[in-house]
Design an enzyme around this catalytic site. Structure first.
Site, PDB file in Angstrom:
ATOM      1  N   HIS A 157     -77.693 -64.570-125.827  1.00 59.08           N
ATOM      2  CA  HIS A 157     -77.608 -63.468-124.851  1.00 59.08           C
ATOM      3  C   HIS A 157     -78.423 -62.249-125.281  1.00 59.08           C
ATOM      4  CE1 HIS A 157     -74.742 -65.537-122.424  1.00 59.08           C
ATOM      5  NE2 HIS A 157     -73.776 -65.540-123.335  1.00 59.08           N
TER       6      HIS A 157
ATOM      7  N   ASP B 151     -75.374 -74.153-123.323  1.00 63.85           N
ATOM      8  CA  ASP B 151     -74.155 -73.362-123.423  1.00 63.85           C
ATOM      9  C   ASP B 151     -73.568 -73.194-122.015  1.00 63.85           C
ATOM     10  OD1 ASP B 151     -72.939 -71.152-125.574  1.00 63.85           O
ATOM     11  OD2 ASP B 151     -72.725 -70.514-123.490  1.00 63.85           O
TER      12      ASP B 151
ATOM     13  N   HIS C 177     -72.700 -70.527-120.700  1.00 63.94           N
ATOM     14  CA  HIS C 177     -73.239 -69.294-120.145  1.00 63.94           C
ATOM     15  C   HIS C 177     -74.763 -69.302-120.150  1.00 63.94           C
ATOM     16  CE1 HIS C 177     -69.294 -68.454-122.021  1.00 63.94           C
ATOM     17  NE2 HIS C 177     -69.078 -67.776-120.899  1.00 63.94           N
TER      18      HIS C 177
ATOM     19  N   ASP D 299     -68.861 -74.419-125.704  1.00 64.94           N
ATOM     20  CA  ASP D 299     -67.891 -73.810-124.801  1.00 64.94           C
ATOM     21  C   ASP D 299     -67.876 -74.496-123.442  1.00 64.94           C
ATOM     22  OD1 ASP D 299     -70.433 -72.932-124.254  1.00 64.94           O
ATOM     23  OD2 ASP D 299     -69.977 -70.797-124.324  1.00 64.94           O
TER      24      ASP D 299
END
Length: 579
Positions: free
Chosen positions: A395, A429, A431, A518
């Site tokens: 991120h 991931d 996200h 995740d």
């Protein structure tokens, strides 16, 4: 402790240093070698066509680059055989397992190439050919060493004919079938022997020598000398545990635990690494090496220098155990940041839940060191590498941190690799990998792909849409696969296969995988439903690409299954790559 790595050429600093040290070992250990032969080593690596073979160089060295030994192998793809030119430890290096590790690595490479077998010369253990008992004892020890791998001298030939009549210690020709139950037909053996003698010794052999040796191969198939040293022992090294050369190189952030935010709900905790390591230790797939320290310029190559300097400075001024969360954001005027460094955090952050603390900079920088070390191993010939790091990084954008991420380790590795070939980044991931997207958005030499939950319901919310496809030269080289809030393993693999097809079309030299765990069922930060079997299947699909691959750890916060899912992913990855 040492590692075995492949040296592709001497055009980079590490390769140049290794080649120079190998040349010194050749001078020390092979005093009869002509200087021009030693000087030609770099040219063997750069220009294989000129010398009739494709040369493969392996070195055993420590983390400081001190070479403890080397092996040089030649490959002939037309006759489909490999020839071991040299295998030697450095002067004074004994009893450290260097020779065995190098020979195992050579055998692995020869097996990977699919050759009929590995040939090499060894000095004789027969009193008629080796007059000095001391030298003969050393020769016998080497032949015993090779017998343990299933390698034996070829029998009933004149290969060991001295070039000069009456010469001492003429070499035997040894054949290693690499653990395969294959016979060596005489016509093929003759062609191979002619190639070896003419290409290696053509300028020093007397007229008619090659023909006499070749015609002496009359057994069909060729016969090998029976074992003289194993005496019925069951040990054969090829049946031992997984050799180093086939393991996944593992680099763990040894400073990750200093970044520990002890607050309720902060799931990015040190136990994540411990949980994964507990499961990896149950396998023999990994070979752990320490991280190398890299300069700050490797980070500022992907992050704005102003952001880097701010983050370094603000972390150094905080008290131990103190955490500062961004809470003022420059929506109205970003040109005049406040003097207070803590308040200024919002000028560089994309959320309110990623804290700055005294050790965040140190831990994040070490995570980048780990990923860069992994990239370095890829450049040196390693096939699979895992940088097990926290804090995560995907991120972190060029001038912003967030989502528990401070520096983008995967992006730093891709940037490090990019001068040496095209790179694909695959972010899997839960996200969106907004950091890589921002950093490489206008470039075509780094393909960025992210498979993630749709941004309308998942962090970071503002990016990851299918319409974001790059700009300028980078148009078409940023791809987002935005999936629904509920996804199971089979549905995820449909998108993964599509992404891998796009990567194949890009034809990268290197693959960097931003691995998020995740995506698992019941992860506290996700809503998807992947199970351990799914992670193994995903690993197999990625490994089937056959690319030199660096995996960088990103998210994954359910410590009940985190380690199991990591182990299963790498089991699949390794299996597809090596089985």
């Amino acid at each position: 402790m040492f590692r075995v790595r492949r040296i592709l050429d001497d055009t980079r600093a590490t390769g140049k240093q290794a080649v120079a040290q190998v040349q010194q070992i050749m001078r020390d250990q092979f005093p009869k070698l002509l200087p021009k032969t030693i000087a030609a080593l770099p040219h063997y690596l750069r220009n294989p066509v000129k010398y009739g073979f494709r040369s493969v160089l392996f070195v055993a060295d420590d983390v400081k680059g001190n070479t403890k030994g080397f092996a040089l192998m030649s490959h002939d793809p037309e006759l489909n055989f490999a020839y071991l030119d040299y295998l030697s430890a450095a002067r004074g290096v004994t009893g450290q397992g260097v020779g065995g590790a190098l020979y195992e690595r050579v055998r692995e490479e020869a097996s990977r190439l699919g050759v009929i077998g590995l040939f090499f010369e060894a000095l004789p253990d027969d009193a008629r050919l080796s007059k000095d008992p001391r030298i003969r004892k050393q020769n016998a020890a080497r032949l015993r060493f090779y017998e343990r791998f299933g390698a034996f001298p070829i029998a009933n030939t004149r290969y060991e004919t001295p070039i000069v009549p009456g010469g001492d210690n003429p070499p035997l020709l040894v054949f290693d079938g690499l653990g395969n139950d294959v016979s060596l037909p005489a016509p093929l053996a003759k062609s191979i022997v002619r190639a070896i003698l003419e290409r290696k010794y053509g300028d020093i052999l007397p007229e008619g020598y090659v023909d006499r040796v070749v015609e002496s191969f009359k057994d069909d198939p060729v016969k090998l000398r029976p074992s003289r040293y194993l005496k019925g022992e069951a040990e054969v090294i090829r049946k031992r545990s997984l050799p180093v050369g086939k393991r996944i190189v593992l680099i763990v952030n040894d400073k990750h635990a200093i970044h520990h935010v002890k607050e309720i709900g902060y799931v990015e905790a040190p136990v994540r690494i411990d949980t994964i390591m507990a499961e990896l230790d149950k396998t023999s797939l990994f070979y752990r090496v320490p991280a190398v320290h890299f300069g700050e310029q490797r980070i500022t190559a992907v992050h704005d220098a102003e952001f880097f300097n701010y983050f370094k400075r603000v972390c150094s001024k905080l008290e131990p155990e103190e955490s500062v969360y961004p809470y003022v954001f420059p929506i109205r005027n970003a040109a005049h940041p406040p003097e207070d460094l803590a308040i200024r955090a919002g000028y560089y952050c994309i959320d309110t839940f990623t804290p700055i603390n005294r050790n965040a900079f140190l831990a994040a920088r070490r995570a980048v060191d780990c990923s860069l070390t992994g990239a370095k191993y890829l450049l040196e010939g390693t096939h699979l590498v895992y940088a097990l790091v926290r804090p995560p990084g995907h991120h972190a954008e060029r001038r912003a941190f967030g989502g528990f991420c401070y520096f983008n380790s995967a992006a730093a590795a891709a940037q490090y690799l990019s001068p040496f070939g095209t790179v694909a980044i695959l972010d899997i991931d839960y996200h969106h990998g907004n950091g890589q997207q921002v950093i490489f958005y206008s470039r075509r030499d780094v393909l960025t792909i992210s498979i993630h939950c749709k941004p309308s319901v998942a962090y970071p919310y503002f990016s990851g849409f299918a319409s974001e496809c790059g700009e300028g030269e980078g148009v078409g080289f940023n791809i987002n696969y935005s999936l629904p809030e509920k996804v199971d393993g089979p549905a995820f693999r449909i998108e993964l296969k599509t992404a891998l097809t796009r990567i194949k079309r890009f034809r990268p030299q290197f693959l960097v995988v931003a691995l998020g765990l995740d995506t698992a069922r019941n992860d506290p930060t996700g809503t998807w439903d992947l199970l351990p079997d799914d992670f193994e299947a995903n690993g197999r699909l990625v490994g089937a690409l056959g690319l030199p691959t660096l995996v960088v750890q990103e998210g994954g916060y359910d410590t009940q299954v985190l380690g199991i899912n990591a182990r299963r992913f790498f089991t699949g990855l390794w299996s597809a790559a090596y089985e």
